[in-house]
Each structure stands twice: as structure tokens, then as C-alpha cells.
Write a protein that holds these residues in place. Structure first.
Motif, PDB file in Angstrom:
ATOM      1  N   ILE A 189      49.741  26.330  46.042  1.00 36.65           N
ATOM      2  CA  ILE A 189      48.555  26.220  46.897  1.00 36.65           C
ATOM      3  C   ILE A 189      47.474  25.547  46.050  1.00 36.65           C
ATOM      4  N   PRO A 190      47.291  24.227  46.209  1.00 35.31           N
ATOM      5  CA  PRO A 190      46.473  23.474  45.251  1.00 35.31           C
ATOM      6  C   PRO A 190      44.986  23.399  45.543  1.00 35.31           C
ATOM      7  N   THR A 191      44.483  24.177  46.496  1.00 30.03           N
ATOM      8  CA  THR A 191      43.051  24.161  46.777  1.00 30.03           C
ATOM      9  C   THR A 191      42.441  25.528  46.469  1.00 30.03           C
ATOM     10  N   PRO A 192      41.224  25.573  45.902  1.00 32.09           N
ATOM     11  CA  PRO A 192      40.631  26.829  45.429  1.00 32.09           C
ATOM     12  C   PRO A 192      40.315  27.808  46.549  1.00 32.09           C
ATOM     13  N   LEU A 193      40.539  29.076  46.284  1.00 27.36           N
ATOM     14  CA  LEU A 193      40.239  30.130  47.238  1.00 27.36           C
ATOM     15  C   LEU A 193      38.894  30.766  46.922  1.00 27.36           C
ATOM     16  N   GLU A 194      38.169  31.149  47.956  1.00 26.44           N
ATOM     17  CA  GLU A 194      36.895  31.834  47.756  1.00 26.44           C
ATOM     18  C   GLU A 194      36.952  33.245  48.314  1.00 26.44           C
ATOM     19  N   ASP A 195      37.191  33.361  49.597  1.00 33.73           N
ATOM     20  CA  ASP A 195      37.266  34.677  50.237  1.00 33.73           C
ATOM     21  C   ASP A 195      38.633  35.300  49.993  1.00 33.73           C
ATOM     22  N   SER A 196      38.694  36.612  50.062  1.00 30.58           N
ATOM     23  CA  SER A 196      39.968  37.311  49.918  1.00 30.58           C
ATOM     24  C   SER A 196      40.433  37.798  51.284  1.00 30.58           C
ATOM     25  N   CYS A 197      41.723  38.005  51.388  1.00 28.98           N
ATOM     26  CA  CYS A 197      42.321  38.444  52.651  1.00 28.98           C
ATOM     27  C   CYS A 197      43.469  39.385  52.321  1.00 28.98           C
ATOM     28  N   ASP A 198      43.388  40.607  52.815  1.00 29.57           N
ATOM     29  CA  ASP A 198      44.414  41.600  52.510  1.00 29.57           C
ATOM     30  C   ASP A 198      45.785  41.178  53.030  1.00 29.57           C
ATOM     31  N   VAL A 199      45.818  40.568  54.221  1.00 28.86           N
ATOM     32  CA  VAL A 199      47.108  40.167  54.795  1.00 28.86           C
ATOM     33  C   VAL A 199      47.737  39.065  53.941  1.00 28.86           C
ATOM     34  N   LEU A 200      46.927  38.104  53.512  1.00 25.15           N
ATOM     35  CA  LEU A 200      47.450  37.056  52.637  1.00 25.15           C
ATOM     36  C   LEU A 200      47.922  37.644  51.316  1.00 25.15           C
ATOM     37  N   MET A 201      47.159  38.584  50.784  1.00 24.19           N
ATOM     38  CA  MET A 201      47.548  39.217  49.530  1.00 24.19           C
ATOM     39  C   MET A 201      48.896  39.929  49.673  1.00 24.19           C
ATOM     40  N   ASN A 202      49.074  40.648  50.778  1.00 21.59           N
ATOM     41  CA  ASN A 202      50.346  41.331  51.017  1.00 21.59           C
ATOM     42  C   ASN A 202      51.492  40.332  51.184  1.00 21.59           C
ATOM     43  N   THR A 203      51.193  39.196  51.812  1.00 23.18           N
ATOM     44  CA  THR A 203      52.211  38.161  52.012  1.00 23.18           C
ATOM     45  C   THR A 203      52.620  37.551  50.669  1.00 23.18           C
ATOM     46  N   LEU A 204      51.656  37.347  49.789  1.00 26.43           N
ATOM     47  CA  LEU A 204      51.967  36.825  48.454  1.00 26.43           C
ATOM     48  C   LEU A 204      52.783  37.845  47.664  1.00 26.43           C
TER      49      LEU A 204
END
Length: 267
Positions: free
Chosen positions: A143-158
Motif C-alpha cells: 500500500i504505497p500511499t501514506p495513511l492518516e486516520d486509523s480504522c479498526d476494520v482495516l486493522m483487523n483485515t491486515l
């Protein structure tokens, strides 16, 4: 001619504003990227037998990007092609190849997930792209673009991706369960690469030559380039483990990368 390719990510949609700087060139220098050029030793290969899911803005617009095995669109934009340049640059650093240029892992296979539309990567598109990578049993998700906000669902998916033995490489995203990649600051440009924490690495992503739009080439800079370089090095490392029959996981790969870095840590 210098082009500033704007990729504007609105707060609340996960990304902050960032830019990929590109300078289009008619030059055709002989460049063959290797891990040693960027500060890694005891690594050689072409990424043969490895797969990389690139979460970006579309199909590479360059005939010299090799081994694109599958493309999927998780946006509402029906046009698959990359229109900003990031997907073409990142993919070229990985598997670009012609008589003058060779990317870091030219024999790796690419799975392109179009997840950016109008400069915005939304949570649902990012999550779908990661799940698609898991379904396709890829070795690396980049994922080559910087992240700013966090997301629990994305975190669980990772976390799910890591549980499936996938190395996740992300731009400047230390809060997520992934290998976070940063570009060096100008004052540190004498360095090639170094780990700053156990899961954050800096690599020199400035003045990187790669494929660009309309079958062209450009000198590029930005963290997107850094992510592509690390994903390419990781592909070669995974190839080495597979060839040797070594049982590996993302944690072991991080340790192996750390051990192979030539440069000492930042002071």
C-alpha cells in the motif's frame, strides 16, 4: 519537464495529502535494480515464484511493466487505467523490464487492486483490496500511499493477512500491523536504508527511475517509491526462503530484512 502529480486524500477517507514527484525523461540509462544498491546484502534474485498485490490507482499505463496477472476495480470509476502515475511508477519499480531497465523483482507476479478514485482511497476499497490479496494467496500486499486516520476494520483485515503469512508493506503507517516504510529526510540522503524501529524502515526513495504514463519513463521521488523498493527486496527475500525450503512468516521476514541491512541505524 517536471510534473507534480497530486494525490489528494481527504481526512476521514483514511489518507492525508501527498505527492509523487516525477520528472519525465527521454533518457534511457542502463539501470538494473538490486537490493545491494539500496543497502541490503546477501540477497539476489528476480522474485521468481512470488506474488505482490499492489493497492493503488489502476492498471499500469506502460507496456514495459511485466507479469500483471490480474486486475480488479474496487472503485465506482469504470476506467481501470492509472491516470495519476503512481500505479505505473510503483509497478515499474517492481517488474518493469526492457533492454535498458530492470525493476527490483522482474519475475514476480503482480495483482493490481484499483482502490483509489479521484485521489481518494476509502476504507471499504482498501479493506476489499486486502481481502482480495488474501483470497489470491499473495506473498506481499503493498500500500504505497501514506495513511492518516486509523480504522479498526482495516486493522483487523491486515491482521488476517498476516495470519495468512502475507507480508504487508505500507507507507509511513506505524500504527498498523505492517512493515511501515518511510523515505529519508534530505539531511539523511547519504544513507541507503535502515530500520528505525522493529517494524519501521527508511529507504532512499529519491531520484528513482521507473516506468511512467504513456509508455514513458521518469525520475521519481516519494514514499510510494520507497514502498515499491522494499516490496521488491522482500520479494527477493521470499524467493530465497522458498528456494531453500525455509518455513517463514512475516515476523521472520522482518528479522531477515533487519539482518541484511548494511547501514547502521539513524542516530
Amino acid at each position: 519537464m517536471e510534473i507534480l502529480t497530486p494525490l489528494i486524500f481527504k481526512k476521514g477517507n483514511m489518507h492525508k495529502q501527498t505527492h509523487l514527484k516525477t520528472k519525465i525523461t527521454a533518457e534511457q540509462p542502463f539501470i538494473k535494480y538490486t537490493p545491494e544498491m539500496f543497502g541490503f546484502h546477501n540477497l539476489s534474485g528476480t522474485g521468481l515464484g512470488t506474488t505482490i498485490c499492489v493497492v493503488t490507482d489502476g492498471k499500469p499505463d506502460n507496456k514495459y511493466v511485466n507479469n500483471v496477472k490480474s486486475i480488479v476495480n474496487f472503485t465506482t470509476n469504470k476506467e481501470l487505467a492509472d491516470s495519476h502515475g503512481e500505479g505505473t511508477v510503483v509497478s515499474g519499480i517492481l517488474t518493469g523490464k526492457n533492454q535498458h531497465f530492470e525493476g527490483m523483482c522482474p519475475d514476480a507476479s503482480l495483482f493490481i487492486a484499483k482502490a483509489i478514485d479521484g485521489g481518494i482511497l476509502k476504507f471499504d476499497a482498501a479493506i476489499a483490496a486486502v481481502l482480495w490479496g488474501i483470497i489470491n494467496h499473495v506473498d506481499i500486499i503493498a500500500i504505497p500511499t501514506p495513511l492518516e486516520d486509523s480504522c479498526d476494520v482495516l486493522m483487523n483485515t491486515l491482521d488476517k493477512a498476516i495470519d495468512n503469512n502475507i507480508l504487508v508493506v505500507m507507507a509511513d503507517s506505524g500504527s498498523y500491523p505492517a512493515l511501515s516504510v518511510r523515505d529519508f529526510e534530505d539531511k539523511d540522503l547519504g544513507k541507503m536504508s535502515c530500520f528505525v524501529t522493529n517494524n519501521t524502515i527508511c529507504i532512499n526513495g529519491k531520484n528513482v527511475y521507473s516506468t511512467f504514463l504513456n509508455d514513458g519513463f521518469a525520475y521519481c521521488q516519494g514514499v510510494s517509491c520507497s514502498v515499491a523498493l522494499i516490496a521488491g527486496v522482500a520479494s527477493i527475500l521470499i524467493e530465497k526462503n522458498k528456494t531453500q525450503g525455509t518455513k517463514y512468516n512475516p515476523k521472520l521476514l522482518l528479522n531477515q530484512l533487519m539482518q541484511s541491512v548494511i547501514e547502521s541505524p539513524l542516530e
